[in-house]
Design a protein around this motif. Structure first.
Motif, PDB file in Angstrom:
ATOM      1  N   VAL A 254       0.773  -1.109  -0.095  1.00  0.00           N
ATOM      2  CA  VAL A 254       0.213   0.196   0.107  1.00  0.00           C
ATOM      3  C   VAL A 254       0.900   1.191  -0.011  1.00  0.00           C
ATOM      4  O   VAL A 254       1.745   1.407   0.892  1.00  0.00           O
ATOM      5  N   LEU A 255       0.685   2.213  -0.988  1.00  0.00           N
ATOM      6  CA  LEU A 255       1.593   3.253  -0.906  1.00  0.00           C
ATOM      7  C   LEU A 255       1.020   4.200  -0.288  1.00  0.00           C
ATOM      8  O   LEU A 255      -0.340   4.398   0.101  1.00  0.00           O
ATOM      9  N   VAL A 256       1.754   5.154   0.466  1.00  0.00           N
ATOM     10  CA  VAL A 256       1.556   6.205   1.457  1.00  0.00           C
ATOM     11  C   VAL A 256       2.416   7.316   1.259  1.00  0.00           C
ATOM     12  O   VAL A 256       3.712   7.556   0.889  1.00  0.00           O
ATOM     13  N   SER A 257       1.579   8.469   1.157  1.00  0.00           N
ATOM     14  CA  SER A 257       2.433   9.627   0.583  1.00  0.00           C
ATOM     15  C   SER A 257       2.153  10.752   1.760  1.00  0.00           C
ATOM     16  O   SER A 257       1.390  10.842   2.340  1.00  0.00           O
ATOM     17  N   GLY A 258       3.006  11.758   1.531  1.00  0.00           N
ATOM     18  CA  GLY A 258       3.020  12.876   2.624  1.00  0.00           C
ATOM     19  C   GLY A 258       3.928  14.086   1.849  1.00  0.00           C
ATOM     20  O   GLY A 258       4.739  13.990   1.116  1.00  0.00           O
ATOM     21  N   THR A 259       3.337  15.245   2.013  1.00  0.00           N
ATOM     22  CA  THR A 259       3.888  16.646   1.556  1.00  0.00           C
ATOM     23  C   THR A 259       3.880  17.434   2.718  1.00  0.00           C
ATOM     24  O   THR A 259       2.947  17.613   3.607  1.00  0.00           O
ATOM     25  N   ASP A 260       4.883  18.486   2.374  1.00  0.00           N
ATOM     26  CA  ASP A 260       4.980  19.571   3.467  1.00  0.00           C
ATOM     27  C   ASP A 260       6.116  20.363   3.296  1.00  0.00           C
ATOM     28  O   ASP A 260       6.559  20.265   2.063  1.00  0.00           O
ATOM     29  N   GLY A 261       6.216  21.445   3.803  1.00  0.00           N
ATOM     30  CA  GLY A 261       7.211  22.460   3.399  1.00  0.00           C
ATOM     31  C   GLY A 261       8.095  22.827   4.732  1.00  0.00           C
ATOM     32  O   GLY A 261       8.150  21.862   5.723  1.00  0.00           O
ATOM     33  N   VAL A 262       8.764  23.818   4.676  1.00  0.00           N
ATOM     34  CA  VAL A 262       9.727  24.071   6.151  1.00  0.00           C
ATOM     35  C   VAL A 262       8.973  25.342   6.797  1.00  0.00           C
ATOM     36  O   VAL A 262       9.544  25.462   7.875  1.00  0.00           O
ATOM     37  N   GLY A 263       8.022  26.118   6.408  1.00  0.00           N
ATOM     38  CA  GLY A 263       7.303  27.171   6.987  1.00  0.00           C
ATOM     39  C   GLY A 263       8.331  28.232   7.249  1.00  0.00           C
ATOM     40  O   GLY A 263       9.161  28.603   6.642  1.00  0.00           O
ATOM     41  N   THR A 264       8.054  29.227   8.301  1.00  0.00           N
ATOM     42  CA  THR A 264       8.960  30.574   8.530  1.00  0.00           C
ATOM     43  C   THR A 264      10.177  30.260   9.084  1.00  0.00           C
ATOM     44  O   THR A 264      10.925  31.215   9.255  1.00  0.00           O
TER      45      THR A 264
ATOM     46  N   VAL B 239       4.618   7.363  10.229  1.00  0.00           N
ATOM     47  CA  VAL B 239       3.492   7.046  11.060  1.00  0.00           C
ATOM     48  C   VAL B 239       2.527   5.820  10.826  1.00  0.00           C
ATOM     49  O   VAL B 239       1.889   5.225  11.665  1.00  0.00           O
ATOM     50  N   GLN B 240       2.431   5.631   9.631  1.00  0.00           N
ATOM     51  CA  GLN B 240       1.490   4.798   9.060  1.00  0.00           C
ATOM     52  C   GLN B 240       2.279   3.239   8.948  1.00  0.00           C
ATOM     53  O   GLN B 240       1.322   1.999   8.714  1.00  0.00           O
ATOM     54  N   GLY B 241       3.379   3.232   9.462  1.00  0.00           N
ATOM     55  CA  GLY B 241       4.252   1.916   9.281  1.00  0.00           C
ATOM     56  C   GLY B 241       4.868   1.716   8.001  1.00  0.00           C
ATOM     57  O   GLY B 241       5.574   0.762   8.106  1.00  0.00           O
ATOM     58  N   ALA B 242       4.903   2.789   7.260  1.00  0.00           N
ATOM     59  CA  ALA B 242       5.684   2.752   6.016  1.00  0.00           C
ATOM     60  C   ALA B 242       7.013   3.060   5.942  1.00  0.00           C
ATOM     61  O   ALA B 242       7.777   3.795   6.507  1.00  0.00           O
ATOM     62  N   GLU B 243       7.697   2.490   5.000  1.00  0.00           N
ATOM     63  CA  GLU B 243       8.909   2.573   4.578  1.00  0.00           C
ATOM     64  C   GLU B 243       9.018   3.835   3.593  1.00  0.00           C
ATOM     65  O   GLU B 243       8.693   3.485   2.515  1.00  0.00           O
ATOM     66  N   PRO B 244       9.633   4.976   3.803  1.00  0.00           N
ATOM     67  CA  PRO B 244       9.708   5.660   2.573  1.00  0.00           C
ATOM     68  C   PRO B 244      10.804   5.283   1.643  1.00  0.00           C
ATOM     69  O   PRO B 244      11.787   4.970   1.703  1.00  0.00           O
ATOM     70  N   LEU B 245      10.119   5.434   0.433  1.00  0.00           N
ATOM     71  CA  LEU B 245      10.790   4.980  -0.967  1.00  0.00           C
ATOM     72  C   LEU B 245      11.327   6.181  -1.759  1.00  0.00           C
ATOM     73  O   LEU B 245      12.652   5.928  -2.142  1.00  0.00           O
ATOM     74  N   PHE B 246      10.614   7.156  -2.047  1.00  0.00           N
ATOM     75  CA  PHE B 246      11.334   8.093  -2.736  1.00  0.00           C
ATOM     76  C   PHE B 246      10.851   9.477  -2.311  1.00  0.00           C
ATOM     77  O   PHE B 246       9.689   9.414  -1.879  1.00  0.00           O
ATOM     78  N   PHE B 247      11.384  10.420  -3.014  1.00  0.00           N
ATOM     79  CA  PHE B 247      11.236  12.001  -2.220  1.00  0.00           C
ATOM     80  C   PHE B 247      11.606  12.986  -3.493  1.00  0.00           C
ATOM     81  O   PHE B 247      12.214  12.565  -4.625  1.00  0.00           O
TER      82      PHE B 247
ATOM     83  N   GLY C 182       8.202  19.630  -0.728  1.00  0.00           N
ATOM     84  CA  GLY C 182       8.483  18.507  -1.215  1.00  0.00           C
ATOM     85  C   GLY C 182       7.565  17.521  -0.634  1.00  0.00           C
ATOM     86  O   GLY C 182       6.541  17.504   0.031  1.00  0.00           O
ATOM     87  N   PHE C 183       7.673  15.959  -1.311  1.00  0.00           N
ATOM     88  CA  PHE C 183       6.644  15.043  -0.996  1.00  0.00           C
ATOM     89  C   PHE C 183       7.285  13.913  -0.929  1.00  0.00           C
ATOM     90  O   PHE C 183       8.354  13.582  -1.959  1.00  0.00           O
ATOM     91  N   ALA C 184       6.864  12.803  -0.093  1.00  0.00           N
ATOM     92  CA  ALA C 184       7.579  11.617   0.075  1.00  0.00           C
ATOM     93  C   ALA C 184       6.556  10.512  -0.371  1.00  0.00           C
ATOM     94  O   ALA C 184       5.483  10.494  -0.075  1.00  0.00           O
ATOM     95  N   VAL C 185       6.931   9.197  -0.865  1.00  0.00           N
ATOM     96  CA  VAL C 185       6.251   8.297  -1.060  1.00  0.00           C
ATOM     97  C   VAL C 185       6.675   7.035  -0.428  1.00  0.00           C
ATOM     98  O   VAL C 185       7.734   6.619  -0.709  1.00  0.00           O
ATOM     99  N   GLY C 186       5.894   6.351   0.512  1.00  0.00           N
ATOM    100  CA  GLY C 186       6.235   5.055   0.953  1.00  0.00           C
ATOM    101  C   GLY C 186       5.618   3.957   0.732  1.00  0.00           C
ATOM    102  O   GLY C 186       4.428   4.018   0.024  1.00  0.00           O
ATOM    103  N   ALA C 187       5.847   2.708   1.362  1.00  0.00           N
ATOM    104  CA  ALA C 187       5.116   1.550   1.207  1.00  0.00           C
ATOM    105  C   ALA C 187       5.306   0.577   2.315  1.00  0.00           C
ATOM    106  O   ALA C 187       5.882   0.757   3.345  1.00  0.00           O
ATOM    107  N   VAL C 188       3.922  -0.019   2.767  1.00  0.00           N
ATOM    108  CA  VAL C 188       3.915  -0.784   3.844  1.00  0.00           C
ATOM    109  C   VAL C 188       2.825  -1.922   3.438  1.00  0.00           C
ATOM    110  O   VAL C 188       1.922  -1.753   2.579  1.00  0.00           O
ATOM    111  N   GLU C 189       3.109  -3.116   3.913  1.00  0.00           N
ATOM    112  CA  GLU C 189       2.224  -4.130   3.785  1.00  0.00           C
ATOM    113  C   GLU C 189       0.787  -3.846   4.257  1.00  0.00           C
ATOM    114  O   GLU C 189       0.644  -3.311   5.454  1.00  0.00           O
ATOM    115  N   LYS C 190      -0.294  -4.205   3.533  1.00  0.00           N
ATOM    116  CA  LYS C 190      -1.637  -3.760   3.925  1.00  0.00           C
ATOM    117  C   LYS C 190      -1.832  -4.397   5.455  1.00  0.00           C
ATOM    118  O   LYS C 190      -2.643  -3.718   5.998  1.00  0.00           O
TER     119      LYS C 190
END
Length: 356
Positions: free
Chosen positions: A63-73, A101-109, A162-170
Motif C-alpha cells: 500500500v502506497l503512503v504519501s506525505g507532503t510538507d514545507g519548512v515554514g517560516t 507514522v503509518q508504518g511505511a518505509e519511505p521509498l522516494f522523495f 516536497g513530498f515523499a512516497v512510502g510503502a507498507v504491507e496492507k
C-alpha cells in the motif's frame, strides 16, 4: 515622410530574469548528490520528464503512503542568517516522518525549489541538505523542480516544498485501532524546535533584541535554533520489524505520532481510538535550555508550549505495556533517546491529552 523608428533590441529569457544556463548548472550540481541516495526500485530519476520507481518485490500487498510538507517560516531565519545547508533536511524529515507514522518505509522523495533569481550556490546548499536527509532515511531523491520566477520573491529568498512516497504491507498498516487503556506512551527526543512554531520563535528573537544568549544546550544560539528536524525512519522501522503489532496478543507497537504543528496536545489524539486519551507525566522528559528560553521569552504557560512546539519530544510510540521495555531498548540501540512519558487512559470530557 517620417523616418522609420529603430526596431527594439531583441529580448531573451535571460533579459526577462530567467537564466536557463544557471538552471542547467544547478542540475549538474544536483546529479551526484541524488546519485548517493539511489536504492532498490529506482528505474529513472533526475533529468527526465518523470521519475520511475518500481515497488520492491519483497512486498506482497503493498500500500502506497504519501506525505507532503514545507519548512515554514524557519526559512526566514535561513535567509537572515545565511544558513541554507540544513533546511533541506527539515524538508525531507517533515514528510518522511509523517509517512513513517503509518508504518511505511519511505521509498522516494521529490522537491520543489522556487525563487525570484536563481543563486546556484544557495540552491545547491539547499538541495545538498535534501539529499543528506534522503540518504539518512534510505529514501531516493528521484526528481524535483526548480522554478525561477522573477518578481515573485524578494531578492535572496526562496520557498521549498516536497513530498515523499512510502510503502507498507496492507496487513501491517498502523491505524491505532488496537490501542487500549493501559498502553504505554514512549517519547523519542527531538533535536530542537524542528520545523514548527517558527513564527513564535522569530517573535521571541525580535523581543530579545540584543539580549540573545550566546549559547543554548552547548551550541551557538543560531545553530541551536536551526538544528534540523530529527529523522526517525531507520530506528523506528527497526523497532517495528522487531516488535510488530500482534492482534492476537494485543502486543507490540500499536501507534506512532509525529509531533509537529499542534504539539503533543493535538497530534497524539490523531492516532487514538474514540474514547481514549493520553495522560502524560509532567517532567518525565528533560527540559532543554532552548525550550526554557522560548517559554520565558514568550511569557506563555505549559499548555501553550505543548500545543505550539514539540517541547522536546519529536515522535511518540504507543506500545503494549509488556513490550515497552523491549521496544525502548531496540530504539536506544539504534541511536534514539527514549523516555516513558505516559499511558493511555479513558478520554476525559475536556481534553484528549492531559499532563499531570
Amino acid at each position: 515622410m517620417s523616418p522609420t523608428p529603430p526596431s527594439p533590441a531583441p529580448l531573451s529569457y535571460k533579459d526577462a530574469g530567467v537564466d536557463i544556463d544557471a538552471g542547467d548548472a544547478l542540475v549538474e550540481r544536483i546529479k551526484p548528490l541524488a546519485k548517493k541516495t539511489l536504492r532498490e526500485g529506482v528505474l529513472a530519476g533526475i533529468g527526465g520528464f518523470g521519475a520511475l520507481f518500481e515497488v520492491p518485490r519483497r512486498y506482497r500487498e503493498p500500500v502506497l503512503v504519501s506525505g507532503t510538507d514545507g519548512v515554514g517560516t524557519k526559512l526566514k531565519l535561513a535567509f537572515e542568517w545565511n544558513m541554507h545547508d540544513t533546511v533541506g533536511i527539515d524538508l525531507v524529515a517533515m514528510s518522511v516522518n509523517d509517512v513513517l507514522v503509518q508504518g511505511a518505509e519511505p521509498l522516494f522523495f521529490l522537491d520543489y525549489f522556487a525563487c525570484g533569481k536563481l543563486d546556484v550556490d544557495t540552491a545547491a546548499a539547499v538541495v545538498g541538505g535534501i539529499a543528506r536527509g534522503c540518504e539518512l532515511s534510505d529514501c531516493a531523491l528521484i526528481g524535483g523542480e526548480t522554478a525561477e520566477m522573477p518578481g515573485m520573491y524578494p531578492a535572496g529568498e526562496y520557498d521549498l516544498a516536497g513530498f515523499a512516497v512510502g510503502a507498507v504491507e496492507k496487513s501491517k498498516i498502523l491505524t491505532g485501532r488496537n490501542v487500549a487503556e493501559g498502553d504505554v506512551v514512549l517519547g523519542l527526543a527531538s533535536s530542537g524546535v524542528h520545523s514548527n512554531g517558527f513564527s513564535l520563535v522569530r517573535k521571541c528573537i525580535e523581543r530579545a533584541g540584543a539580549g540573545l544568549p550566546a549559547q543554548l544546550d552547548g551550541k551557538p544560539f543560531r545553530q541551536a535554533v536551526m538544528e534540523p528536524t530529527r529523522l526517525y525512519v531507520k530506528p523506528v522501522l527497526a523497532a517495528l520489524a522487531a516488535h510488530p503489532a500482534d492482534a492476537a496478543s494485543s502486543g507490540g507497537i500499536k501507534a506512532l505520532a509525529h509531533i509537529t504543528g499542534g504539539g503533543l496536545l493535538e497530534n497524539i489524539p490523531r492516532v487514538l481510538p474514540e474514547g481514549l486519551g493520553a495522560q502524560l507525566a509532567q517532567g518525565s522528559w528533560p527540559r532543554s535550555e532552548l525550550f526554557a528560553w522560548l517559554q520565558q521569552t514568550a511569557g506563555i504557560g505549559d499548555h501553550e508550549m505543548n500545543r505550539t512546539f514539540n517541547n522536546g519530544i519529536g515522535m511518540v510510540v504507543v506500545v503494549a505495556p509488556e513490550d515497552a521495555d523491549a521496544v525502548a531498548a531496540t530504539l536506544r540501540a539504534h541511536g534514539e533517546t527514549v523516555h516513558r512519558i505516559g499511558r493511555i487512559v479513558p478520554r476525559g470530557q475536556d481534553a484528549a491529552v492531559t499532563l499531570a
